[in-house]
Design a protein around this motif. Structure first.
Motif, PDB file in Angstrom:
ATOM      1  N   ARG A 112      -3.407   9.691 -11.087  1.00 54.64           N
ATOM      2  CA  ARG A 112      -3.652   8.331 -12.048  1.00 54.64           C
ATOM      3  C   ARG A 112      -2.463   7.828 -12.727  1.00 54.64           C
ATOM      4  NH1 ARG A 112      -9.925   9.488 -14.323  1.00 54.64           N
ATOM      5  NH2 ARG A 112     -10.889   8.857 -12.301  1.00 54.64           N
ATOM      6  N   HIS A 113      -1.680   8.953 -13.526  1.00 57.89           N
ATOM      7  CA  HIS A 113      -0.639   8.568 -14.015  1.00 57.89           C
ATOM      8  C   HIS A 113       0.458   8.114 -13.046  1.00 57.89           C
ATOM      9  CE1 HIS A 113       2.756   9.267 -16.699  1.00 57.89           C
ATOM     10  NE2 HIS A 113       3.335   9.815 -15.885  1.00 57.89           N
ATOM     11  N   ARG A 114       0.756   8.652 -11.963  1.00 54.30           N
ATOM     12  CA  ARG A 114       2.042   8.335 -11.294  1.00 54.30           C
ATOM     13  C   ARG A 114       1.550   7.074 -10.388  1.00 54.30           C
ATOM     14  NH1 ARG A 114       4.612  12.736  -7.318  1.00 54.30           N
ATOM     15  NH2 ARG A 114       6.296  11.011  -7.480  1.00 54.30           N
ATOM     16  N   LEU A 115       0.292   6.626 -10.335  1.00 54.78           N
ATOM     17  CA  LEU A 115      -0.167   5.260  -9.722  1.00 54.78           C
ATOM     18  C   LEU A 115       0.026   4.190 -10.666  1.00 54.78           C
ATOM     19  CD1 LEU A 115      -3.100   6.220  -7.636  1.00 54.78           C
ATOM     20  CD2 LEU A 115      -1.091   5.726  -6.516  1.00 54.78           C
ATOM     21  N   SER A 116      -0.136   4.742 -12.112  1.00 53.99           N
ATOM     22  CA  SER A 116       0.127   3.631 -13.072  1.00 53.99           C
ATOM     23  C   SER A 116       1.538   2.980 -13.346  1.00 53.99           C
ATOM     24  CB  SER A 116      -0.561   3.947 -14.333  1.00 53.99           C
ATOM     25  OG  SER A 116       0.107   5.057 -14.797  1.00 53.99           O
ATOM     26  N   ARG A 148       7.654   6.508  -4.539  1.00 51.26           N
ATOM     27  CA  ARG A 148       9.299   5.728  -3.809  1.00 51.26           C
ATOM     28  C   ARG A 148       8.878   4.370  -3.145  1.00 51.26           C
ATOM     29  NH1 ARG A 148      12.225  11.147  -1.537  1.00 51.26           N
ATOM     30  NH2 ARG A 148      12.317  12.288  -3.208  1.00 51.26           N
ATOM     31  N   SER A 149       7.612   4.229  -2.764  1.00 50.60           N
ATOM     32  CA  SER A 149       7.320   3.167  -1.781  1.00 50.60           C
ATOM     33  C   SER A 149       6.036   2.674  -1.913  1.00 50.60           C
ATOM     34  CB  SER A 149       7.654   3.453  -0.220  1.00 50.60           C
ATOM     35  OG  SER A 149       7.136   4.538   0.305  1.00 50.60           O
ATOM     36  N   LYS A 150       5.778   1.583  -1.296  1.00 49.51           N
ATOM     37  CA  LYS A 150       4.412   1.001  -1.204  1.00 49.51           C
ATOM     38  C   LYS A 150       3.666   1.855  -0.465  1.00 49.51           C
ATOM     39  CE  LYS A 150       5.525  -3.883  -2.350  1.00 49.51           C
ATOM     40  NZ  LYS A 150       5.494  -5.228  -1.816  1.00 49.51           N
ATOM     41  N   GLY A 151       4.197   2.368   0.719  1.00 44.80           N
ATOM     42  CA  GLY A 151       3.442   3.088   1.826  1.00 44.80           C
ATOM     43  C   GLY A 151       2.936   4.523   1.150  1.00 44.80           C
ATOM     44  N   GLU A 152       3.799   5.338   0.376  1.00 40.94           N
ATOM     45  CA  GLU A 152       3.346   6.501  -0.638  1.00 40.94           C
ATOM     46  C   GLU A 152       2.374   6.149  -1.606  1.00 40.94           C
ATOM     47  OE1 GLU A 152       5.565  10.284  -2.470  1.00 40.94           O
ATOM     48  OE2 GLU A 152       6.622   8.125  -2.160  1.00 40.94           O
ATOM     49  N   TRP A 153       2.580   4.856  -2.128  1.00 39.68           N
ATOM     50  CA  TRP A 153       1.514   4.579  -3.341  1.00 39.68           C
ATOM     51  C   TRP A 153       0.178   4.234  -2.739  1.00 39.68           C
ATOM     52  CZ3 TRP A 153      -2.144   1.056  -4.811  1.00 39.68           C
ATOM     53  CH2 TRP A 153      -2.331   0.828  -5.842  1.00 39.68           C
ATOM     54  N   PHE A 154       0.171   3.875  -1.474  1.00 40.43           N
ATOM     55  CA  PHE A 154      -1.193   3.458  -0.741  1.00 40.43           C
ATOM     56  C   PHE A 154      -1.760   4.861  -0.621  1.00 40.43           C
ATOM     57  CE2 PHE A 154      -3.816   3.013   3.097  1.00 40.43           C
ATOM     58  CZ  PHE A 154      -4.622   2.113   2.543  1.00 40.43           C
ATOM     59  N   ARG A 155      -0.950   5.715   0.189  1.00 43.21           N
ATOM     60  CA  ARG A 155      -1.429   7.038   0.690  1.00 43.21           C
ATOM     61  C   ARG A 155      -2.000   7.837  -0.691  1.00 43.21           C
ATOM     62  NH1 ARG A 155       2.913   6.684   3.911  1.00 43.21           N
ATOM     63  NH2 ARG A 155       3.996   7.798   2.738  1.00 43.21           N
ATOM     64  N   LYS A 156      -1.450   7.867  -1.724  1.00 43.94           N
ATOM     65  CA  LYS A 156      -1.753   8.634  -2.965  1.00 43.94           C
ATOM     66  C   LYS A 156      -3.018   7.767  -3.556  1.00 43.94           C
ATOM     67  CE  LYS A 156       1.268  11.746  -2.559  1.00 43.94           C
ATOM     68  NZ  LYS A 156       1.068  13.148  -2.365  1.00 43.94           N
ATOM     69  N   SER A 157      -3.291   6.582  -3.473  1.00 46.50           N
ATOM     70  CA  SER A 157      -4.423   6.019  -3.895  1.00 46.50           C
ATOM     71  C   SER A 157      -5.587   6.393  -3.067  1.00 46.50           C
ATOM     72  CB  SER A 157      -4.179   4.641  -3.792  1.00 46.50           C
ATOM     73  OG  SER A 157      -4.233   3.921  -2.623  1.00 46.50           O
ATOM     74  N   ARG A 158      -5.323   6.776  -1.648  1.00 51.56           N
ATOM     75  CA  ARG A 158      -6.451   7.059  -1.119  1.00 51.56           C
ATOM     76  C   ARG A 158      -6.885   8.745  -1.243  1.00 51.56           C
ATOM     77  NH1 ARG A 158      -9.726   4.257  -0.084  1.00 51.56           N
ATOM     78  NH2 ARG A 158      -8.795   3.344  -2.067  1.00 51.56           N
ATOM     79  N   ARG A 159      -5.925   9.115  -1.432  1.00 52.36           N
ATOM     80  CA  ARG A 159      -5.803  10.664  -2.031  1.00 52.36           C
ATOM     81  C   ARG A 159      -6.789  10.902  -3.178  1.00 52.36           C
ATOM     82  NH1 ARG A 159      -5.270  15.964  -0.969  1.00 52.36           N
ATOM     83  NH2 ARG A 159      -4.458  17.319  -2.933  1.00 52.36           N
ATOM     84  N   LEU A 160      -6.395  10.065  -4.077  1.00 56.36           N
ATOM     85  CA  LEU A 160      -7.148   9.877  -5.608  1.00 56.36           C
ATOM     86  C   LEU A 160      -8.653   9.608  -5.169  1.00 56.36           C
ATOM     87  CD1 LEU A 160      -7.232   9.896  -8.562  1.00 56.36           C
ATOM     88  CD2 LEU A 160      -6.647   7.343  -8.386  1.00 56.36           C
ATOM     89  N   ALA A 161      -8.986   8.642  -4.314  1.00 55.05           N
ATOM     90  CA  ALA A 161     -10.364   8.562  -3.985  1.00 55.05           C
ATOM     91  C   ALA A 161     -11.041   9.752  -3.372  1.00 55.05           C
ATOM     92  CB  ALA A 161     -10.607   7.389  -3.048  1.00 55.05           C
ATOM     93  N   THR A 162     -10.346  10.620  -2.729  1.00 57.28           N
ATOM     94  CA  THR A 162     -10.959  11.929  -2.186  1.00 57.28           C
ATOM     95  C   THR A 162     -11.356  12.935  -3.082  1.00 57.28           C
ATOM     96  OG1 THR A 162      -9.632  11.232  -0.074  1.00 57.28           O
ATOM     97  CG2 THR A 162     -10.379  13.422  -0.507  1.00 57.28           C
TER      98      THR A 162
END
Length: 542
Positions: A115-119, A135-149
């Motif tokens: 949550r901290h890094r996504l903010s 670093r990128s939008k793609g990494e941000w999206f993958r990490k957002s999915r991992r947060l939901a998991t």
């Protein structure tokens, strides 16, 4: 300093509360092995059923349900065996409960980091205390999915915790998963099945003070005779009176054998466990008992004769000997070990390194060893270190809990205490204040050696830095940086040397002794003399 966390106080670690020794059961006959396998399989099935009932009870478990389970097991074995099985079941359930709590904390730490890094904005740099943005939008999206998991896993784990549900595998989860990877493990199905069944056996008995030789179920006499009380359904296999089976093997504990013999001759409680090492085809007997609570010595007593500071690393201990004032003595010592391979190999490597460390501590005459109170629970998360996979593997492979337990147990046998210190900034401040000053052409100081000094000084109650320098205009040389180490409380070290004005130039010293002969001056000085001349009135003439 601003931004630094508050350090916790050092403390003397309490001593061990139990002892365990092991010896091999040699020269067992075929009949002996057949009886041990039958007893282990029968009691193992009882233990599995009891664990299933205990897990089903969850938080509704109480004294009445415990008594009911024990009565059912007594009819199929004996009252003592039933007590040992139910006690082992409770211990296993409690261990799973603690592991569940640790898993919830680990998931919560990962969620906070994500949550901290996504903010943060993309590409924002991090600091030493917190990671930056992705670093990128793609990494941000993958990490957002991992947060939901992770949030889903956390919610499920919390629900299990509140309901009192735990998941326990008798025989071990790792061995169970190995069944799906037999080729990678180098096992056949029959070989794996043999190991699986052996791990699920139950051949253990709790000790009982006041009974003959301290145990009624598994009895070992002072001359090494081992006999087992058989459960009721297997009583026809007995070869001795009262439903007992006497093994042909003789036991003799080499390590702590005298202490074990003293206990059983006094009929004091000793617990036993028989197990089979399938990979070696050997049977072993482990004896364990509680030891009196070791009274920890006061912290000032532990510091009286100096300290050995130990920095724990992935492949060695970096140790340095310090006197009671915090001054390093001699050269650094390193005790290497290899944490690759099997668990037994890693454990042996740790024990050998600790043995060398303790022997050196005994030779130099200290009373305690200072070590960091390490805990990498929050540092192992994937979200905290991201791509630093090798670093995560490094800190995950350091057996901090087992190392501390081993060190405390082995040090207590040699009369040494262990002082645990806060691990914050030891490597950083050690390298800053001690690495360069102690490096010489004949002494190579590493960052880990300097950290050992920092740990030792913190255990002694001294600050890590060598000393606080005075303001620039208050230094005796007006420019240098004095860092001479002295005993705390000796304020005289700040003063300057007083001038020698108690005797005239060329006169004798205050002690009345002349250190060297006089010599004629080779330099003509125009400066006025500081000696006061008094005219004698008797020499005056008209």
């Amino acid at each position: 300093m601003d931004g630094l966390r508050k350090l916790t106080a050092s403390f003397v670690v309490p001593g061990p509360c139990g002892v365990a020794v092991r010896d091999r059961l040699k020269h067992l006959t075929v009949e002996d092995e057949r009886v041990l396998r039958a007893v282990g399989a029968h009691q193992g099935s009882l233990a599995s059923g009891d664990l299933r009932v205990r897990c089903a009870d969850g938080l509704e478990h109480g004294a009445q349900t415990w008594a009911a389970r024990k009565r059912e097991l007594t009819a199929l074995s004996s009252s003592r065996i039933a007590g040992a099985i139910t006690k082992a079941t409770h211990d296993q359930w409690a261990l799973a409960r603690r592991g569940q709590a640790a898993h919830i904390q680990n998931l919560a730490a990962g969620i906070r980091a994500l949550r901290h890094r996504l903010s943060l904005p993309l590409g924002e740099k991090g600091t030493k205390r917190a990671a930056g943005g992705y670093r990128s939008k793609g990494e941000w999206f993958r990490k957002s999915r991992r947060l939901a998991t992770l949030e889903a896993r956390h919610a499920a784990a919390v629900a299990d915790w509140q309901a009192g549900r735990v998941r326990v595998v008798r025989g071990g989860k790792r061995l169970l998963n190995t069944r799906q990877h037999l080729t990678d493990a180098g096992l056949t199905e029959d070989r794996w099945r043999e190991r699986w069944e052996a791990e699920r056996w139950f051949l253990a008995a709790d000790g009982e003070s006041g009974k003959r030789f301290g145990n009624e179920t598994i009895r070992v006499t002072p001359d090494g005779e081992v006999s087992v009380r058989l459960p009721a359904p297997l009583a026809h296999l007995a070869n001795a009176r009262h439903g007992r089976y006497v093994l042909t093997a003789r036991i003799g504990f080499v390590h702590r054998g005298a202490k074990w013999a003293d206990r059983i001759e006094a009929n004091r409680a000793v617990a036993y466990r028989i197990h089979l090492a399938v990979e070696r085809g050997r049977w072993y007997l482990t004896a364990s008992w509680q030891r009196p609570v070791v009274q920890t010595i006061p912290l000032e007593t532990a510091r009286a004769r100096g300290m050995i500071g130990v920095d724990t690393n992935a492949d060695h201990f970096a140790a340095y000997h310090l006197d009671r004032h915090g001054n390093p003595i001699g050269d650094p010592h390193r005790f290497f070990y290899d944490l690759s391979g099997t668990a037994s190999h890693r454990d042996a490597q740790i024990r050998h390194a600790l043995t060398r460390l303790i022997n050196w501590a005994k030779r130099v005459g200290v009373a305690a060893i200072g070590i960091e109170d390490l805990d990498f629970t929050t540092e192992k998360t994937r979200e905290r270190h991201g791509r630093r996979k090798r670093f995560r593997q490094l800190i995950s492979g350091m057996p901090t809990a087992k190392l501390k337990a081993r060190l405390v147990s082995m040090a207590a046998e040699h009369g040494l205490s262990v002082v645990a210190v806060d691990p914050a900034y030891t490597s950083l401040w050690g390298a800053q204040h001690w690495q360069k000053p102690l490096t010489t052409p004949h002494r190579k100081m590493s960052r880990h050696d300097a950290a050992g000094i920092a740990i030792g000084r913190r255990a002694l109650g001294h600050p890590v830095r060598r000393r606080t320098a005075p303001p620039p205009h208050d230094r005796s040389d007006r420019a240098g940086h004095r860092t001479a180490q002295a005993e705390p409380g000796d304020r005289g070290r700040e003063g300057t040397r007083p001038p020698a004005t108690d005797r005239p130039p060329g006169g004798p010293s205050p002690s009345g002794k002349r250190k060297r002969g006089t010599s004629a001056s080779k330099t003509v000085r125009d400066a006025p003399s500081t000696q006061q001349w008094v005219q004698d009135s008797l020499m005056c003439t008209g």
